[in-house]
Design a protein around this motif. Sequence first.
Motif, PDB file in Angstrom:
ATOM      1  N   GLY A  35      31.487 -25.753  20.097  1.00 51.63           N
ATOM      2  CA  GLY A  35      30.350 -26.108  20.788  1.00 51.63           C
ATOM      3  C   GLY A  35      29.238 -26.669  20.448  1.00 51.63           C
ATOM      4  O   GLY A  35      28.741 -27.799  21.100  1.00 51.63           O
ATOM      5  N   ASP A  54      30.041 -30.084  19.461  1.00 48.91           N
ATOM      6  CA  ASP A  54      30.106 -31.034  20.560  1.00 48.91           C
ATOM      7  C   ASP A  54      28.691 -31.466  20.971  1.00 48.91           C
ATOM      8  O   ASP A  54      28.494 -32.775  21.231  1.00 48.91           O
ATOM      9  CB  ASP A  54      30.685 -30.386  21.800  1.00 48.91           C
ATOM     10  N   ARG A 110      27.465 -33.899  18.543  1.00 49.44           N
ATOM     11  CA  ARG A 110      27.808 -35.237  18.512  1.00 49.44           C
ATOM     12  C   ARG A 110      27.413 -36.010  19.666  1.00 49.44           C
ATOM     13  O   ARG A 110      27.188 -37.070  19.714  1.00 49.44           O
ATOM     14  CB  ARG A 110      29.591 -35.072  18.798  1.00 49.44           C
ATOM     15  N   ILE A 157      35.001 -43.133  32.880  1.00 50.66           N
ATOM     16  CA  ILE A 157      35.346 -42.289  33.987  1.00 50.66           C
ATOM     17  C   ILE A 157      35.437 -43.287  34.932  1.00 50.66           C
ATOM     18  O   ILE A 157      34.230 -43.763  35.716  1.00 50.66           O
ATOM     19  CB  ILE A 157      34.193 -41.246  34.066  1.00 50.66           C
ATOM     20  N   ALA A 181      35.929 -42.545  38.122  1.00 49.44           N
ATOM     21  CA  ALA A 181      35.283 -42.340  39.493  1.00 49.44           C
ATOM     22  C   ALA A 181      33.801 -42.696  39.498  1.00 49.44           C
ATOM     23  O   ALA A 181      33.250 -42.944  40.813  1.00 49.44           O
ATOM     24  CB  ALA A 181      35.352 -40.962  39.784  1.00 49.44           C
ATOM     25  N   LEU A 182      33.337 -43.199  38.450  1.00 46.24           N
ATOM     26  CA  LEU A 182      31.922 -43.268  38.314  1.00 46.24           C
ATOM     27  C   LEU A 182      31.467 -44.915  38.283  1.00 46.24           C
ATOM     28  O   LEU A 182      32.411 -45.518  37.385  1.00 46.24           O
ATOM     29  CB  LEU A 182      31.318 -42.707  37.216  1.00 46.24           C
ATOM     30  N   TYR A 207      23.482 -37.443  30.086  1.00 46.20           N
ATOM     31  CA  TYR A 207      23.487 -36.029  30.322  1.00 46.20           C
ATOM     32  C   TYR A 207      24.559 -35.578  29.332  1.00 46.20           C
ATOM     33  O   TYR A 207      23.846 -34.162  28.939  1.00 46.20           O
ATOM     34  CB  TYR A 207      24.166 -36.042  31.746  1.00 46.20           C
ATOM     35  N   PHE A 208      25.437 -35.724  28.762  1.00 46.17           N
ATOM     36  CA  PHE A 208      26.322 -35.144  28.113  1.00 46.17           C
ATOM     37  C   PHE A 208      25.672 -34.847  26.778  1.00 46.17           C
ATOM     38  O   PHE A 208      25.802 -33.912  25.841  1.00 46.17           O
ATOM     39  CB  PHE A 208      27.464 -35.457  27.955  1.00 46.17           C
ATOM     40  N   ASN A 237      25.137 -35.375  36.648  1.00 48.27           N
ATOM     41  CA  ASN A 237      25.366 -33.946  36.003  1.00 48.27           C
ATOM     42  C   ASN A 237      26.913 -33.571  36.519  1.00 48.27           C
ATOM     43  O   ASN A 237      27.519 -34.472  37.093  1.00 48.27           O
ATOM     44  CB  ASN A 237      24.454 -32.641  36.894  1.00 48.27           C
ATOM     45  N   THR A 238      27.532 -32.474  35.912  1.00 46.70           N
ATOM     46  CA  THR A 238      28.868 -32.263  35.912  1.00 46.70           C
ATOM     47  C   THR A 238      29.260 -32.221  37.465  1.00 46.70           C
ATOM     48  O   THR A 238      30.414 -32.563  37.818  1.00 46.70           O
ATOM     49  CB  THR A 238      29.211 -31.033  35.144  1.00 46.70           C
ATOM     50  N   LYS A 281      28.176 -33.703  39.980  1.00 46.94           N
ATOM     51  CA  LYS A 281      28.251 -35.119  40.459  1.00 46.94           C
ATOM     52  C   LYS A 281      29.668 -35.599  40.006  1.00 46.94           C
ATOM     53  O   LYS A 281      30.396 -36.230  40.880  1.00 46.94           O
ATOM     54  CB  LYS A 281      27.095 -35.959  40.157  1.00 46.94           C
ATOM     55  N   ILE A 282      29.753 -35.591  38.981  1.00 49.50           N
ATOM     56  CA  ILE A 282      31.092 -35.967  38.151  1.00 49.50           C
ATOM     57  C   ILE A 282      32.471 -35.355  39.098  1.00 49.50           C
ATOM     58  O   ILE A 282      33.323 -36.030  39.659  1.00 49.50           O
ATOM     59  CB  ILE A 282      31.313 -35.890  36.824  1.00 49.50           C
ATOM     60  N   TYR A 302      32.614 -37.049  42.394  1.00 51.97           N
ATOM     61  CA  TYR A 302      32.998 -38.389  42.513  1.00 51.97           C
ATOM     62  C   TYR A 302      34.816 -38.338  41.982  1.00 51.97           C
ATOM     63  O   TYR A 302      35.444 -39.075  42.535  1.00 51.97           O
ATOM     64  CB  TYR A 302      32.370 -39.239  41.619  1.00 51.97           C
ATOM     65  N   ASN A 303      34.851 -37.229  41.397  1.00 48.87           N
ATOM     66  CA  ASN A 303      36.445 -37.127  40.915  1.00 48.87           C
ATOM     67  C   ASN A 303      37.230 -36.800  42.104  1.00 48.87           C
ATOM     68  O   ASN A 303      38.433 -37.347  42.254  1.00 48.87           O
ATOM     69  CB  ASN A 303      36.719 -36.014  39.841  1.00 48.87           C
ATOM     70  N   ILE A 316      34.871 -37.521  27.916  1.00 51.23           N
ATOM     71  CA  ILE A 316      33.618 -36.680  28.460  1.00 51.23           C
ATOM     72  C   ILE A 316      33.446 -36.006  27.055  1.00 51.23           C
ATOM     73  O   ILE A 316      32.135 -35.707  26.852  1.00 51.23           O
ATOM     74  CB  ILE A 316      33.744 -35.886  29.545  1.00 51.23           C
ATOM     75  N   ARG A 317      34.370 -35.142  26.669  1.00 54.85           N
ATOM     76  CA  ARG A 317      34.132 -34.427  25.347  1.00 54.85           C
ATOM     77  C   ARG A 317      33.463 -35.241  24.206  1.00 54.85           C
ATOM     78  O   ARG A 317      32.351 -34.853  23.523  1.00 54.85           O
ATOM     79  CB  ARG A 317      35.528 -33.780  24.520  1.00 54.85           C
ATOM     80  N   ALA A 327      30.173 -33.161  25.665  1.00 46.89           N
ATOM     81  CA  ALA A 327      30.732 -32.365  26.792  1.00 46.89           C
ATOM     82  C   ALA A 327      31.091 -31.005  25.880  1.00 46.89           C
ATOM     83  O   ALA A 327      32.030 -31.399  25.127  1.00 46.89           O
ATOM     84  CB  ALA A 327      31.448 -32.613  27.837  1.00 46.89           C
ATOM     85  N   ARG A 328      30.614 -29.816  26.110  1.00 47.44           N
ATOM     86  CA  ARG A 328      31.365 -28.945  25.644  1.00 47.44           C
ATOM     87  C   ARG A 328      32.459 -28.454  26.432  1.00 47.44           C
ATOM     88  O   ARG A 328      32.769 -28.795  27.837  1.00 47.44           O
ATOM     89  CB  ARG A 328      30.449 -27.462  25.219  1.00 47.44           C
ATOM     90  N   ARG A 329      33.508 -27.421  25.829  1.00 45.22           N
ATOM     91  CA  ARG A 329      34.858 -27.075  26.595  1.00 45.22           C
ATOM     92  C   ARG A 329      34.256 -26.492  27.680  1.00 45.22           C
ATOM     93  O   ARG A 329      35.248 -26.620  28.835  1.00 45.22           O
ATOM     94  CB  ARG A 329      35.662 -26.245  25.670  1.00 45.22           C
ATOM     95  N   GLN A 340      31.780 -27.006  29.684  1.00 48.26           N
ATOM     96  CA  GLN A 340      31.198 -27.719  30.813  1.00 48.26           C
ATOM     97  C   GLN A 340      32.685 -28.438  31.545  1.00 48.26           C
ATOM     98  O   GLN A 340      32.270 -28.713  32.641  1.00 48.26           O
ATOM     99  CB  GLN A 340      30.628 -28.834  29.912  1.00 48.26           C
ATOM    100  N   MET A 378      33.525 -28.012  35.382  1.00 53.82           N
ATOM    101  CA  MET A 378      33.637 -29.254  35.943  1.00 53.82           C
ATOM    102  C   MET A 378      34.918 -29.274  37.158  1.00 53.82           C
ATOM    103  O   MET A 378      34.956 -29.655  37.876  1.00 53.82           O
ATOM    104  CB  MET A 378      33.780 -30.610  35.062  1.00 53.82           C
TER     105      MET A 378
END
Lengths: 264, 397
Positions: A127, A130, A133, A147, A149-150, A161-162, B2-3, B5-6, B9-10, B300-301, B305-307, B309, B313
Amino acid sequence: MLLLSADFGGGCFERETHRAACLLQKLTPEKCPFKGFGLPLTAYHAYLPSALENQPILQTKNLRYSYPNQAEIRFPDLVCDRGAHLLIAGNSGSGKTTLLHLISGLLRVQSGEVRIAGTDLGKMSQGALDKFRGSHIGLVFQQPRFITALTAVDNVTAAQYFGTGKSNKAEAVALLEALGIAEKACKPTGQLSGGERQRLAIARALAAKPAVVMADEPTSALDDENADLVSKLLARQSAEYGAALVIVTHDNRLKAKFKNTVTL
Amino acid sequence: MNTLKISFYNLLRKPLSALLTAVMLLLGTALVSVLLQVGTALDEGFRKNIRGIDMVVGAKGSPLGLILSAVYQIDSPTGNISRKEARALAQNRLVEQTVELSFGDSYKGRRIVGTTHDYPELYDMELREGSLWSGPFEATIGAQVADEFGLKPGDTFFSAHGTDADAELHDDHPFTVRGIFKPSGTVIDRLLLTDQQSIWDLHPPAPGDTLAEENREITAMLVKFKNKMGILTLPRYVNKETSMQAALPSIEINRLFELFGLGIAAMRAVALVIMVLGGISIFVSMLNALKERAYEMALIRSMGARRIQVFNMILAEAAILGLVGYTAGMVLSHAGLWTLSATAGAEFGIAIDPWHVMTEEIYLAGAIVFLCALAAVIPALKTIKMDVSKVLSDHAQ
C-alpha cells in the motif's frame, strides 16, 4: 540509525545524516509518529528534507530479477540525479520493461536494491509503495491507454487524485495547454489521435508533479515527426516540473538526443 | 475527481447492462415495497374492523361471505334472519352485547345500514357535525360518504334497493342527514346509518301478513361474548339448533389471510428471485468485464491507487446500481400506491398512506445495497489480485 548512515554515500551527506539521526533519537518510540523504524522511509522524508533532497532520484544496486522458470536477469547499477536524464537502451528481450517496472515499484524487488529519492522500495508495504509511486513517479507506457469512461482532462485529474489525494482541474487543463491538447480536454480519449494520446499520456505522468518521469518505449510506436515531438515534450515538460526523466527504449532515434545512456 | 466518480462513469460506459440490472432491482424493490404496504394496510384494515366483534350471526351460507358482508360491508348479504330468533340468542347468559344490522339498500353505491346507536359506539365513533339519528328516515353518515357526495346535515337523499349504483330508487321516502361522523378508518366511514324502522318501512311485509311485527327480519347480528366460553359453545349451538349461521370473524379473517398469505408469499418469492437475479447480473457482468477492465485497473494502480481503493471502487459501482434500482423502485411503488389508495379507501375501506415509508423499506435499501456489493466482492478480489506489472506489459505489445 546504522541503517541511515550506512545508506548515505559519505561526504557532505554524513553531517546531514548525523543531524537527522540526533533529531530522531530525541523522539521516544512512543512519541515517534511512525510505527516501526526503517520501513516507511518516506515517512521520515518530512523530518529529513535536507538529507534526502541531496540523494540521487534513482539509484539501484545489484538489481536482479528472475521470472518463474526463466534465467535470472542482472541489471547494471543505475544512478540518476534530480532533474537529470537517463536513457536505458536495450534490445527487445533484454529486460527493459522488467527494469522499468522494478524501478517504478510495479514489480517487487527480489534481490538488490532500488532507491527512489533515497527511499528503499523493497522495504515498503504494498500500500505504501502504491502511494509512493503515485506521488513520486509518473509513468508513460508504449501504448498510451486511458480510463475510457473518463474524458481526457479527467484522466489527468484522476492521476492527480491517486497521486496526491487531491485533484485540481485548472492545473490539469494548464498541463494539457502546455502539451498543446487543451482543446481535446473534454473529449473521450478514444477520439484523440496517436500523437495526441501520447501527449495526454505525458500530461497524466506529470499530473501529480512527480520527482521522476519514467517512460517505457514512449516513441517506438510513433513516426519520426511525432517521436521527435514526444521526446522533446517529455524533456521539456519534465524540466518544467523539475522532474528527472528515465526512458527505457530500443528506439535508436532517441539515443542521439540523450547523453546519459546505459545499455543493457 | 475521486473513486466514486470513476465508479459512476464506469457504470455509464455500459448503460444497457447497467440499465438491465437496475430494472431488475427496481422491480424487486417495487414488488417488495407494495407487498409490505398493502399487506400491512390489509391487515390493519381488517383487524381494526373486527375489534369487539366475537361472532356474527346471519342467514345460512358462506361464513366468510357473512363476515365480509356484515363486518366489512363488501360482500352481498347471505339473506335475512328472524329478529325473534336473534333476540332469543341475545338473551343467552354468555352474550354481553349484540348489535342488529339491517342492510341491502344503498345510496349511490354506498350502503345504508339500519341499526341501533350501539353500532357506532362499538367503533367509538365521534361526531364531526350534527347528531345521531333519532327516528326513522334520519341518517348519520360516515365522513367518506359525506365528503364524496357533499352531504351536509339537513340534506335529504333517496335510498336505492340493492347495492348497485343504478338500482331502483325508493323514491317515496327521503332520508334526512342528521349528522356526520369523524373519519375513523373503520367500515363506518363508508356507511350511512339509520334507524332499523326506516328499512322495515321501505320493505313492507306482503299484504295479509298479520304477524308483521312478530316476523320482523334483520340481516345480521354482531355478538360480543362475556367471556371466552362463548366461543366454544355458542357458534356450535347456533349452527346446529337454529336456522341461523354463526361465523367467527377472527377465524374467517385468518382463513382469508392464509389465502392472501399464500399469494403474498408467492409474490415475495418472485420479488426475491428478481432481486437475486439482479445480484447475479452484477456478478456475471463484472466477471465478464474483468479481462477488458484489467488494463484500466492496472493503469489506476500504476497512478498510485492502492488495492483497497480499487476494491472499493468496484464495490461502489455495484452499490450505486443497487441504490439507483432501489430508489427508482420505491418511487414506482409509492406512485402506484398513490393511485391505488383512492380506490382502496373508497371501495374497501383500506387506508394506505402512499407517502409513508415503512421501517422494513429502509431495511430493504440496506439489504439491496449489501446484496449488490456482495455480488461484486469476487470480481473485485480477482481484480486486486492481478499482477499489475504483467497486465501492463502484456498489453504493451
